[in-house]
Design a protein around this motif. Structure first.
Motif, short mmCIF file in Angstrom:
data_model
loop_
_atom_site.label_atom_id
_atom_site.label_comp_id
_atom_site.label_asym_id
_atom_site.label_seq_id
_atom_site.Cartn_x
_atom_site.Cartn_y
_atom_site.Cartn_z
N MET A 136 47.31 31.77 23.04
CA MET A 136 46.09 31.30 23.69
C MET A 136 45.20 30.62 22.65
O MET A 136 44.85 31.22 21.63
N PRO A 137 44.85 29.38 22.87
CA PRO A 137 44.04 28.66 21.87
C PRO A 137 42.63 29.22 21.77
O PRO A 137 42.15 29.91 22.69
N LYS A 138 42.00 28.95 20.66
CA LYS A 138 40.62 29.39 20.46
C LYS A 138 39.71 28.65 21.43
O LYS A 138 39.73 27.42 21.53
N GLN A 139 38.93 29.41 22.15
CA GLN A 139 38.10 28.82 23.19
C GLN A 139 36.73 28.42 22.63
O GLN A 139 36.16 29.11 21.80
N LYS A 140 36.24 27.32 23.15
CA LYS A 140 34.94 26.82 22.76
C LYS A 140 34.00 26.90 23.96
O LYS A 140 34.32 26.41 25.05
N ILE A 141 32.88 27.54 23.75
CA ILE A 141 31.91 27.69 24.84
C ILE A 141 31.16 26.36 25.00
O ILE A 141 30.55 25.86 24.06
N LYS A 142 31.21 25.81 26.20
CA LYS A 142 30.55 24.53 26.48
C LYS A 142 29.27 24.77 27.28
O LYS A 142 29.22 25.64 28.15
N GLU A 143 28.28 23.97 26.95
CA GLU A 143 26.98 24.14 27.60
C GLU A 143 27.04 23.87 29.10
O GLU A 143 26.39 24.56 29.89
N GLU A 144 27.86 22.88 29.51
CA GLU A 144 27.92 22.56 30.94
C GLU A 144 28.55 23.71 31.75
O GLU A 144 28.19 23.93 32.90
N VAL A 145 29.45 24.45 31.11
CA VAL A 145 30.05 25.60 31.80
C VAL A 145 29.04 26.73 31.95
O VAL A 145 28.96 27.38 32.99
N VAL A 146 28.26 26.97 30.88
CA VAL A 146 27.22 28.00 30.94
C VAL A 146 26.19 27.64 32.02
O VAL A 146 25.77 28.49 32.82
N LEU A 147 25.79 26.38 32.07
CA LEU A 147 24.82 25.93 33.06
C LEU A 147 25.36 26.08 34.48
O LEU A 147 24.63 26.45 35.40
N LYS A 148 26.64 25.83 34.65
CA LYS A 148 27.26 25.96 35.97
C LYS A 148 27.17 27.40 36.47
O LYS A 148 26.83 27.66 37.62
N PHE A 237 39.14 31.46 31.15
CA PHE A 237 40.01 31.02 30.05
C PHE A 237 41.38 31.69 30.15
O PHE A 237 42.42 31.02 30.01
N ILE A 238 41.38 33.00 30.40
CA ILE A 238 42.64 33.76 30.45
C ILE A 238 43.48 33.33 31.65
O ILE A 238 44.70 33.12 31.52
N ILE A 239 42.85 33.19 32.81
CA ILE A 239 43.58 32.79 34.01
C ILE A 239 44.20 31.41 33.83
O ILE A 239 45.36 31.17 34.19
N GLU A 240 43.43 30.49 33.27
CA GLU A 240 43.95 29.13 33.05
C GLU A 240 45.13 29.13 32.09
O GLU A 240 46.12 28.42 32.30
N HIS A 241 45.05 29.94 31.03
CA HIS A 241 46.15 30.02 30.07
C HIS A 241 47.41 30.59 30.73
O HIS A 241 48.52 30.09 30.52
N MET A 242 47.25 31.63 31.55
CA MET A 242 48.40 32.26 32.19
C MET A 242 49.01 31.34 33.24
O MET A 242 50.24 31.30 33.41
N LYS A 243 48.19 30.59 33.96
CA LYS A 243 48.73 29.64 34.94
C LYS A 243 49.47 28.50 34.25
O LYS A 243 50.55 28.08 34.70
N THR A 244 48.91 28.01 33.18
CA THR A 244 49.53 26.89 32.47
C THR A 244 50.90 27.27 31.92
O THR A 244 51.84 26.46 31.92
N ASN A 245 51.06 28.51 31.49
CA ASN A 245 52.31 28.96 30.89
C ASN A 245 53.17 29.79 31.85
O ASN A 245 54.12 30.44 31.41
N ASN A 246 52.85 29.75 33.14
CA ASN A 246 53.63 30.46 34.17
C ASN A 246 53.84 31.94 33.82
O ASN A 246 54.95 32.47 33.90
#
Length: 275
Positions: A136-148, A237-246
């Motif tokens: 799982m790559p290192k995740q970067k917190i983005k401001e637009e995601v926090v605002l959402k 982040f975790i769900i996206e990683h698991m879906k991407t890698n089946n």
């Protein structure tokens, strides 16, 4: 319903005559005779509310007296036909619903027997191991995601121990997005969370039964809303990683968008019918 002049006086405004001083009277719907006598003997249809004299109905005074002593509902000829038709329709609907439920119960029983025959507790299949080749790559917190996430807060929810109400966080979302982004990033970098986020306010919610028994309550922990936002982002982040890698099993239905336990039950039923 059998009635006399005294027992049929109604308080409804619609039944008042043109003058309140005028004596109340009834008109027989069949012979159109007007009855004003205090001992007038009439029958009132419980559906159309029309009145019929016992002469037109060919009822004796003894029969009328017997009806006066009962609470049985009476209908005129036309309304009786309509009510009987409705009764037949209701009986048919009830019969069909009962048949559908019986068929459904038979199918459930058949599926349970099929599952019992196919399942062998001594030979429980071992889950297939899914090789993890991509970390799982290192995740970067983005401001637009926090605002959402701040903008999606439901203001009718309760705050945690920090007393930061959701309405306040939502209204000042744009101002606190960057500070929260820095806090979340530092938390991931240092692999720790502020101590205040670990505190929870526990509230007892009544379920059912006797309110004096503690077993009839369930505890609910009110934690920091800010911490919940970070947890939601980590989950994404975790769900996206698991879906991407089946990494999700095809038999996993709970806690995944687009899949439900109801869908799993439907698939089991279809599978049972095929076999």
């Amino acid at each position: 319903m059998a009635l006399t002049r005294k027992s049929s006086i109604t308080s409804s405004k619609s039944s008042l005559r043109t003058s309140q001083d005028e004596d109340e009277a009834w008109t027989c719907a069949k012979c159109t005779k007007i009855f004003k006598e205090s001992d007038a003997q009439l029958m009132e249809c419980q559906r159309c509310k029309e009145h019929f004299c016992i002469t037109c109905l060919k009822k004796t005074k003894a029969k009328y007296s017997m009806l006066c002593k009962t609470d049985a509902m009476w209908f005129c000829g036309k309304c009786r036909i309509v009510m009987e038709q409705h009764a037949v329709t209701d009986i048919e609907i009830e019969r069909r619903c009962k048949q559908i439920m019986e068929n459904f119960e038979e199918r459930i029983t058949s599926l349970e027997k099929t599952v019992d025959n196919k399942c062998d507790e001594d030979r429980v299949p071992t889950p297939n191991q899914v090789p993890v080749t991509t970390e799982m790559p290192k995740q970067k917190i983005k401001e637009e995601v926090v605002l959402k996430h701040l903008s999606a807060l439901k203001i009718d929810k309760s705050p945690g121990m920090d007393k930061l109400h959701l309405r306040l966080l939502k209204e000042i979302a744009e101002s606190i997005t960057k500070p929260l982004c820095i806090i979340f990033s530092q938390s991931l970098e240092n692999k720790t969370v502020p101590n205040d986020w670990k505190n929870a306010m526990i509230s007892a919610i009544f379920k059912k039964g006797n309110k004096s028994l503690a077993k009839n309550y369930r505890p609910v922990s009110l934690t920091s809303v800010v911490c919940k936002i970070m947890e939601k982002m980590m989950r994404e982040f975790i769900i996206e990683h698991m879906k991407t890698n089946n990494l999700f099993s095809k038999k996993q239905y709970g806690f995944i968008a687009g899949r439900t336990t109801g869908l799993q039950l439907l698939e089991v039923m279809i599978s049972g019918q095929r076999h």
